[in-house]
Motif scaffolding. Structure first.
Motif, PDB file in Angstrom:
ATOM      1  N   THR A 141     -19.533   1.671   3.175  1.00 34.77           N
ATOM      2  CA  THR A 141     -19.214   2.289   1.785  1.00 34.77           C
ATOM      3  C   THR A 141     -20.453   2.448   0.966  1.00 34.77           C
ATOM      4  N   VAL A 142     -20.923   3.672   0.810  1.00 35.37           N
ATOM      5  CA  VAL A 142     -22.232   4.000  -0.062  1.00 35.37           C
ATOM      6  C   VAL A 142     -21.849   4.255  -1.510  1.00 35.37           C
ATOM      7  N   VAL A 143     -22.362   3.717  -2.458  1.00 34.64           N
ATOM      8  CA  VAL A 143     -22.075   4.121  -3.655  1.00 34.64           C
ATOM      9  C   VAL A 143     -23.395   5.119  -4.372  1.00 34.64           C
ATOM     10  N   VAL A 144     -23.185   6.109  -4.766  1.00 38.45           N
ATOM     11  CA  VAL A 144     -24.392   7.007  -5.273  1.00 38.45           C
ATOM     12  C   VAL A 144     -24.059   7.150  -6.650  1.00 38.45           C
ATOM     13  N   ALA A 145     -25.235   6.619  -7.735  1.00 38.92           N
ATOM     14  CA  ALA A 145     -24.998   6.764  -9.028  1.00 38.92           C
ATOM     15  C   ALA A 145     -25.560   8.039  -9.334  1.00 38.92           C
TER      16      ALA A 145
ATOM     17  N   ALA B 272     -20.968   7.440   6.565  1.00 43.83           N
ATOM     18  CA  ALA B 272     -20.485   6.605   5.331  1.00 43.83           C
ATOM     19  C   ALA B 272     -19.199   6.986   4.744  1.00 43.83           C
ATOM     20  N   ARG B 273     -18.471   6.121   3.967  1.00 46.66           N
ATOM     21  CA  ARG B 273     -17.394   6.619   2.980  1.00 46.66           C
ATOM     22  C   ARG B 273     -18.423   6.644   1.629  1.00 46.66           C
ATOM     23  N   VAL B 274     -18.173   7.782   0.699  1.00 50.46           N
ATOM     24  CA  VAL B 274     -19.291   7.675  -0.191  1.00 50.46           C
ATOM     25  C   VAL B 274     -18.656   7.853  -1.582  1.00 50.46           C
ATOM     26  N   ILE B 275     -18.981   7.328  -2.608  1.00 50.50           N
ATOM     27  CA  ILE B 275     -18.303   7.095  -3.902  1.00 50.50           C
ATOM     28  C   ILE B 275     -19.600   7.415  -5.059  1.00 50.50           C
ATOM     29  N   ILE B 276     -18.948   8.418  -5.728  1.00 49.67           N
ATOM     30  CA  ILE B 276     -20.088   8.817  -6.683  1.00 49.67           C
ATOM     31  C   ILE B 276     -19.979   8.483  -8.078  1.00 49.67           C
ATOM     32  N   THR B 277     -20.681   7.768  -8.794  1.00 54.10           N
ATOM     33  CA  THR B 277     -20.431   7.508 -10.306  1.00 54.10           C
ATOM     34  C   THR B 277     -21.469   8.577 -11.237  1.00 54.10           C
ATOM     35  N   GLU B 278     -20.614   8.773 -12.194  1.00 46.22           N
ATOM     36  CA  GLU B 278     -21.204   9.890 -12.976  1.00 46.22           C
ATOM     37  C   GLU B 278     -20.988   9.808 -14.682  1.00 46.22           C
TER      38      GLU B 278
ATOM     39  N   ALA C 141     -18.282   0.152 -12.530  1.00 45.18           N
ATOM     40  CA  ALA C 141     -17.363  -1.091 -12.705  1.00 45.18           C
ATOM     41  C   ALA C 141     -16.513  -1.231 -11.603  1.00 45.18           C
ATOM     42  N   GLN C 142     -15.685  -0.430 -11.163  1.00 48.26           N
ATOM     43  CA  GLN C 142     -14.884  -0.206 -10.028  1.00 48.26           C
ATOM     44  C   GLN C 142     -15.800   0.035  -8.670  1.00 48.26           C
ATOM     45  N   ALA C 143     -16.626   0.871  -8.650  1.00 53.51           N
ATOM     46  CA  ALA C 143     -17.408   1.140  -7.351  1.00 53.51           C
ATOM     47  C   ALA C 143     -18.054  -0.166  -6.981  1.00 53.51           C
ATOM     48  N   ALA C 144     -18.687  -1.005  -8.002  1.00 51.50           N
ATOM     49  CA  ALA C 144     -19.174  -2.200  -7.714  1.00 51.50           C
ATOM     50  C   ALA C 144     -18.341  -3.124  -6.571  1.00 51.50           C
ATOM     51  N   ARG C 145     -17.388  -2.960  -6.798  1.00 59.79           N
ATOM     52  CA  ARG C 145     -16.408  -4.032  -5.816  1.00 59.79           C
ATOM     53  C   ARG C 145     -16.434  -3.620  -4.533  1.00 59.79           C
ATOM     54  N   LEU C 146     -16.680  -2.046  -4.410  1.00 58.15           N
ATOM     55  CA  LEU C 146     -16.415  -1.613  -2.917  1.00 58.15           C
ATOM     56  C   LEU C 146     -17.655  -1.280  -2.174  1.00 58.15           C
ATOM     57  N   GLY C 147     -18.929  -1.291  -2.715  1.00 56.33           N
ATOM     58  CA  GLY C 147     -19.791  -0.658  -2.125  1.00 56.33           C
ATOM     59  C   GLY C 147     -20.693  -1.796  -1.072  1.00 56.33           C
ATOM     60  N   ASP C 148     -21.154  -1.151  -0.090  1.00 52.75           N
ATOM     61  CA  ASP C 148     -21.993  -2.057   0.798  1.00 52.75           C
ATOM     62  C   ASP C 148     -23.539  -1.800   0.381  1.00 52.75           C
ATOM     63  N   PHE C 149     -23.995  -0.243   0.036  1.00 55.84           N
ATOM     64  CA  PHE C 149     -25.114   0.144  -0.246  1.00 55.84           C
ATOM     65  C   PHE C 149     -25.002   0.714  -1.512  1.00 55.84           C
ATOM     66  N   PHE C 150     -25.783   0.598  -2.485  1.00 53.54           N
ATOM     67  CA  PHE C 150     -25.905   1.460  -3.837  1.00 53.54           C
ATOM     68  C   PHE C 150     -27.090   1.917  -3.891  1.00 53.54           C
TER      69      PHE C 150
ATOM     70  N   GLU D  37     -22.929  -7.172 -15.188  1.00 59.28           N
ATOM     71  CA  GLU D  37     -21.413  -7.020 -14.858  1.00 59.28           C
ATOM     72  C   GLU D  37     -21.152  -6.497 -13.237  1.00 59.28           C
ATOM     73  N   ASP D  38     -21.909  -5.472 -12.984  1.00 60.63           N
ATOM     74  CA  ASP D  38     -21.795  -4.870 -11.651  1.00 60.63           C
ATOM     75  C   ASP D  38     -22.186  -5.787 -10.761  1.00 60.63           C
ATOM     76  N   PHE D  39     -23.207  -6.521 -10.856  1.00 63.24           N
ATOM     77  CA  PHE D  39     -23.763  -7.417 -10.035  1.00 63.24           C
ATOM     78  C   PHE D  39     -22.567  -8.405  -9.620  1.00 63.24           C
TER      79      PHE D  39
END
Ligand code: NAD
Ligand code: SAH
Length: 415
Positions: free
Chosen positions: A208-212, A230-236, A256-265, A278-280
């Motif tokens: 899971t990749v989180v792209v901010a 990858a599964r991709v989550i976007i924060t905006e 705050a939610q994506a932080a729990r799911l990501g492998d790569f940020f 908080e995210d860490f």
């Protein structure tokens, strides 16, 4: 002033890198040949602060071929390549840059290139312009104008201009179509994953990749993450960009939610503390964080450095921070631009377009000296179009031309 580089004996390795770039940058090669004939920069001093690797070096040589006296430094302490800096010195350019300098040395190098009394400034992120406006104002009257390479640099220039404090004309190179459409999107998209992959040597598929940030860069980083499986989550923060991300097939949620799911940020916002304390604390053990936006404050490394119970250097450019709860968070390239600190930045064919815009805008500034009616300019449309036509030809592609009848149909009201 004498150049300040690590070691001139590295020049041959730098020249080989530049030769590879030359063979893959047809626009710059064409401009080098043209400038060598026409000498548009004869008698002009150019101060340049851009990531000092081989593509940038080739831009410097292109401008030098046009008669410019070049004064060169990097734009990030970790992106300077010492062999490339040596190669430029071997070609007679003045260079003040070394890999991994301290903030004080970095500032001294910016000051050193400006002390030539430049006529043209080529900036990436605004460091030259900032130094000129705060500590070297006596040199401002000699400046014809300058060019800014990146999004965050332009945001800073716009603030200066709004407050009436910008004292010489600057061209917003980033806003040219032939720059941000390709450099920010496809360049960042590819080079960020190149930097992450060569640094971590871990699989992306199935992670899971989180792209901010889903701006020009974020779109590219997300697109390439998806292509790697990858599964991709976007924060905006912008609802329009968030809808665009949803329609492009990504999940969107707060950090705050994506932080729990990501492998790569990967942060690409130009903002600060996009990943914070908080995210860490919400992240999984072993989460990997990196930044491709402007500065090393998007991921709050300062907090990690202060609160980690231990740190451990892993592979090159990977530092692990152990939080008080025992889990490890890994940071790539000290939170600086991962594509440049952990790789060679954008591919040559991309920088060919961005730097052709730079070279032609520098020429435009010299040719129109003193004729600008605003301090902040966009790249002239004819420059964008000229580069697009030439690039298309170099790609071996042709397009249609409107017939007279089609032109009338498209442009006349019919009344
Ligand atoms: P952009 O303005 O197109 O996109 C930035 C996006 O980030 C916007 O959609 C904005 O809404 C979003 N954003 C801002 N704050 C946020 C936050 N706190 N959380 C989530 N999203 C947030 O800009 P861009 O052209 O994509 O550039 C982004 C950054 O990358 C800039 O700092 C730019 O200078 C830098 N950049 C880096 C490279 C590189 O090689 N690494 C290349 C080009 C640009
Ligand atoms: N001073 C900032 C610079 C922002 S970098 C810092 O702290 O690092 C963002 C810019 O780097 C982009 O606009 C892009 O055009 C440029 N870039 C990316 N790859 C590059 C490369 N290989 N060579 C030179 N510049 C590059």
């Amino acid at each position: 002033m004498a150049s300040e580089i690590k070691d001139i004996s590295l020049a041959e390795s730098g020249m080989r890198k530049i030769e590879w770039v030359r063979r893959n940058c047809p626009l710059l090669t064409m401009l080098t040949e043209e400038f060598a004939r026409t000498k548009p920069f004869a008698g002009q001093k150019i101060a340049l602060s851009v990531h000092l690797e081989a593509k940038t070096a080739y831009l410097c040589l292109t401008l030098a071929a046009g008669g410019a006296e070049m004064y060169v430094t990097g734009s990030n302490p970790l992106s300077t390549q010492d062999d490339v800096a040596a190669a430029l010195v071997s070609q007679g350019l003045e260079v003040h840059a070394k890999y991994n300098v301290t903030p004080e040395e970095y500032d001294a190098h910016i000051r050193a290139v400006l002390s030539c009394g430049p006529n043209i400034i080529i900036d990436d992120g605004g460091d030259l312009v900032h130094m000129m406006h705060t500590q070297m104002q006596d040199l401002i009257p000699g400046v014809i104008g300058g060019c800014e390479e990146t999004t965050t640099g332009i945001i800073r220039l716009e603030a200066l201009n709004r407050e009436g404090k910008l004292r010489f004309p600057m061209v917003r190179v980033n806003n040219a179509m032939m720059k941000h459409l390709f450099d920010n999107r496809y360049g960042t998209g590819q080079s960020v994953w190149d930097g992450i992959n060569r640094t971590t040597n871990l699989i992306v598929a199935g992670k899971t990749v989180v792209v901010a940030g889903y701006g020009w860069c974020g779109r590219g980083v997300a697109m390439r993450a998806k292509a790697l499986g990858a599964r991709v989550i976007i924060t905006e923060i912008d609802p329009v960009k968030a809808i665009e991300a949803v329609m492009d097939g990504y999940d969107v949620m707060p950090m705050a939610q994506a932080a729990r799911l990501g492998d790569f940020f990967v942060t690409v916002t130009g903002c600060n503390k996009v990943i914070d304390e908080e995210d860490f604390s919400n992240m999984k053990d072993g989460a990997i964080c990196c930044n491709a936006g402007h500065f090393d404050c998007e991921v709050d490394i300062a907090w990690l450095r202060e609160h980690a119970i231990q740190t451990q250097a892993m592979r090159d450019n990977i530092v692990g921070y152990q939080l008080p709860d025992g889990k490890w968070i890994y940071i790539l390239g000290e939170g600086r631009l991962v594509n440049l600190a952990c790789g060679d930045g954008h591919p040559a064919e991309i920088m060919d377009m961005s730097f052709a815009v730079q070279a032609l805008c520098a020429k435009y500034l010299v040719e129109h000296k003193g004729q600008f009616d605003s301090m902040l300019m966009d790249v002239p449309a004819q420059v964008d179009m000229e580069i697009a036509r030439k690039k298309l030809a170099f790609l071996g592609k042709e397009i249609d031309t409107l017939t007279e009848e089609q032109e009338r149909y498209m442009n006349e009201s019919g009344l």
